[in-house]
Design an enzyme around this catalytic site. Structure first.
Site, short mmCIF file in Angstrom:
data_model
loop_
_atom_site.label_atom_id
_atom_site.label_comp_id
_atom_site.label_asym_id
_atom_site.label_seq_id
_atom_site.Cartn_x
_atom_site.Cartn_y
_atom_site.Cartn_z
N LYS A 1 5.79 -16.01 -38.02
CA LYS A 1 5.37 -14.71 -38.56
C LYS A 1 5.58 -14.71 -40.07
O LYS A 1 6.58 -15.23 -40.57
CB LYS A 1 6.23 -13.62 -37.91
CG LYS A 1 5.84 -12.18 -38.29
CD LYS A 1 6.73 -11.19 -37.52
CE LYS A 1 6.34 -9.75 -37.81
NZ LYS A 1 7.23 -8.80 -37.12
N SER B 1 4.83 -5.28 -34.69
CA SER B 1 4.25 -5.83 -35.89
C SER B 1 4.00 -7.34 -35.81
O SER B 1 3.34 -7.89 -36.69
CB SER B 1 5.16 -5.54 -37.08
OG SER B 1 6.42 -6.10 -36.88
N SER C 1 8.94 -4.94 -32.17
CA SER C 1 7.85 -5.73 -32.77
C SER C 1 7.62 -7.12 -32.22
O SER C 1 6.63 -7.75 -32.59
CB SER C 1 8.06 -5.82 -34.28
OG SER C 1 7.80 -4.57 -34.86
#
Lengths: 487, 96
Positions: A79, A154, A178
């Site tokens: 990420k 996210s 997330s």
């Protein structure tokens, strides 16, 4: 052995590289090819890392010892709020669009030390603030199961990269859900460890008491492997805990007779989509059939979880994001007359709407006259939420429930209603507030074929039990790819 | 808690943000609704419940006060928008 990333697991790749059936280079080339081609449609990646990936693969292939590493050749995605030295690490924001990380996060270092190869940096909601990845300033990611729907957020890019067969595993971050929510929306497994289990060194901070780094993969076994590789005390993160890291994968198969699962009645109330409820209840029934004991538990302060989370998280965010001032790194507004103007224009131009919204809210709840009523009070309610779980764990080993109230929603559906977006975190925020390990594992699909996730929450540092229960869910409901109800 | 433009402007100034008129309008409305939702925390009987500042039981993690490698100067300056004589250069601090 042919390289079909659709059917290989992390363990199988490492085994094949060790035995010589596959080379790390072959696997890496296939992951790069798959990432490039699938990503036309999905948009999970902000960038690919072909240079460093190929170099590392060649290194591994040239050395017998390296070829025998536990994750040798395993392709992973990271990420883009997690620093990888020498790569642009953007946090999905214009503020850091050109920022090149000067060091590598501990969790990534540890995966790489075990032979894993970073293939890509994945898309996210800006500064990890969001539940759909729609808040990214740098690109759009869609759900691999339905291109009109969100992948969740996210860590939407990480979940989508795993679900679209670009890589075998990914790292994400989880502050209010997330990792788990995009895992649920994309039909993959995602784990948020106990706070302090995995180092946050190199994770771009959102809310320091709530942020966690964790793995995503298509199977519980692969998540267990990635967790074992990345966990452990780190002198560079003083909030990590010095506890041994168990052999999570080795002890994964456990007798369901030994499980006691707690279901919070308040979680099955209104707002829960009927398809999600059906898949969840069917799964619990099968777990009971397999020998698990099911009990009802009460989480009396559940109704206050979202409010508590959004006060604390935004307060911490307003503090953490104060560093983005254009001085030392990141964007800087040009031609400012003085320092103050530079600060204000840099920040006003560099941050997107959701980030500004949360900074404003956080600044407000910490401001003079409001601190005790909002932030101080939220911290106390946080204690009550932790105690709710402590009481539940006196009766049960794990608490289970749906990960999300709905399956993946459509792009744009919640974009205009921030509060509605926040309320979709209802089942996930409590594990962050209480610091408890929590996993989302697929347990079925709705009538449109959209995945449904089941969440397992355990006692602090009892990732072993959480993984064992999730493994059993995977057994009774079928692993990847999850399909509509079988019973 | 009523949220009006004045409150939003005050908070924006604290956060070193300047809002466009349209943004301000949107934020007044959105923050108003969010704070209204968050009011429910006032219902909870918190009594003398202590606040949670950390979820794990660690305090004061130290290390020995010894010099260790840290980021080299050139690395620390590598992302700087402007560098002068190995310093981060910024616009003048005091306005005219």
């Amino acid at each position: 052995m042919s390289i079909d990333l659709h059917s290989l697991t992390c363990a199988q790749v490492a085994g094949a590289v060790a035995s010589g059936e596959l080379s790390a280079t072959e696997v890496t080339e296939e992951a790069l090819r798959a990432s490039y081609s699938h990503d036309m449609r999905v948009g999970a990646c902000l960038q690919l890392l072909p240079g460093s990936a190929r170099a590392r693969a060649a290194e591994i292939d040239a050395d017998r010892e390296l070829r025998r590493l536990p994750l040798a050749g395993v392709p992973v995605a990271i990420k883009d709020n997690i620093c990888v030295e020498g790569t642009r690490t953007t946090a999905g924001s214009r503020m850091l669009a050109q920022f090149v990380a000067p060091y590598t996060a501990t969790a990534v270092q540890r995966l790489e030390a075990q032979g894993a190869i970073c293939i890509s940096k994945t898309n996210l909601d800006e500064f990890s603030m969001g539940s759909s990845t729609e808040n990214s300033a740098l690109g759009q990611t869609v759900n691999p199961h339905d291109g009109n729907r969100v992948p969740g957020g996210s860590s939407g890019g990480s979940a989508a990269a795993v679900a679209s067969y670009q890589v075998l595993g990914a790292l994400g971050s989880d502050t209010g859900g997330s990792i788990r929510q995009p895992a649920a929306f994309c039909g993959v497994v995602g784990l948020k460890p106990t706070y302090g289990r995995v180092s946050r060194y190199g994770l771009i901070a959102f809310a320091s008491s709530l942020d966690h780094v964790g793995p995503l993969a298509r199977s519980v076994e692969d998540v267990a492997l990635l967790l074992a590789a990345s966990a452990g005390v780190d002198p560079r993160d003083s909030t990590t805990v010095d506890l041994d890291v168990p052999d999570y994968r080795g002890a994964l198969e456990a007798d369901p007779d030994s499980f006691t699962l707690g279901v919070p009645s308040s979680w099955l109330a209104e707002g829960l989509e009927s398809a999600v409820r059906e898949q969840f209840e069917a799964t619990v029934a099968e777990m009971e059939g397999a020998g698990a004991t099911i009990m009802e538990v009460d989480l009396p302060h559940q109704d206050y979880a979202i409010a508590t989370y959004y006060v604390i998280a935004t307060a911490e965010a307003s503090s953490n994001l104060a560093r983005y001032d254009g001085v030392r790194y990141g964007a800087r507004a040009e031609n400012a007359a003085d320092l103050e103007e530079m600060f204000v224009r840099t920040r006003s131009n560099g941050f997107g709407a959701e980030v500004k919204r949360r900074i404003l809210l956080g600044t407000f709840v910490l401001s003079e006259g409001y601190y005790d009523a909002y932030y101080g009070r939220a911290q106390r309610v946080r204690t009550l939420l932790r105690r709710d779980f402590e009481a539940a764990f006196a009766k049960v080993d794990v608490v289970v429930g749906p990960t999300t109230p709905t399956t993946a929603f459509t792009l744009g559906e919640k974009a205009d209603d921030p509060l509605a977006m926040y309320l979709s975190d209802v089942y996930t925020v409590t594990a962050n507030l209480a610091g408890l390990p929590a996993i989302s594992v697929p347990c079925g699909a709705d009538e449109r074929g959209l995945p449904v996730g089941l969440q397992v929450i355990g006692r602090p540092f009892d990732e072993m039990r959480v993984l064992q229960v999730a493994r059993q869910v995977e057994r009774v409901r079928g692993g990847w790819p999850i399909s509509a109800a079988t019973g | 808690m009523g949220v009006d433009s004045e409150v939003v402007d005050h908070v924006a100034a604290l956060a070193k943000l300047r809002l466009e008129p349209r943004e301000r309008e949107d934020f007044v409305e959105q923050l108003g609704r969010i704070l209204e939702y968050v009011e429910k925390l006032q219902e909870v009987d918190v009594g003398d419940v202590p606040p949670t500042k950390h979820v794990i039981d660690i305090t004061n993690v130290d290390r020995r006060d010894e010099e260790r490698p840290s980021l080299a100067r050139e690395v620390s300056l590598a992302n700087a928008p402007e560098v002068q004589q190995d310093h981060f250069a910024v616009p003048k601090v005091l306005p005219d």
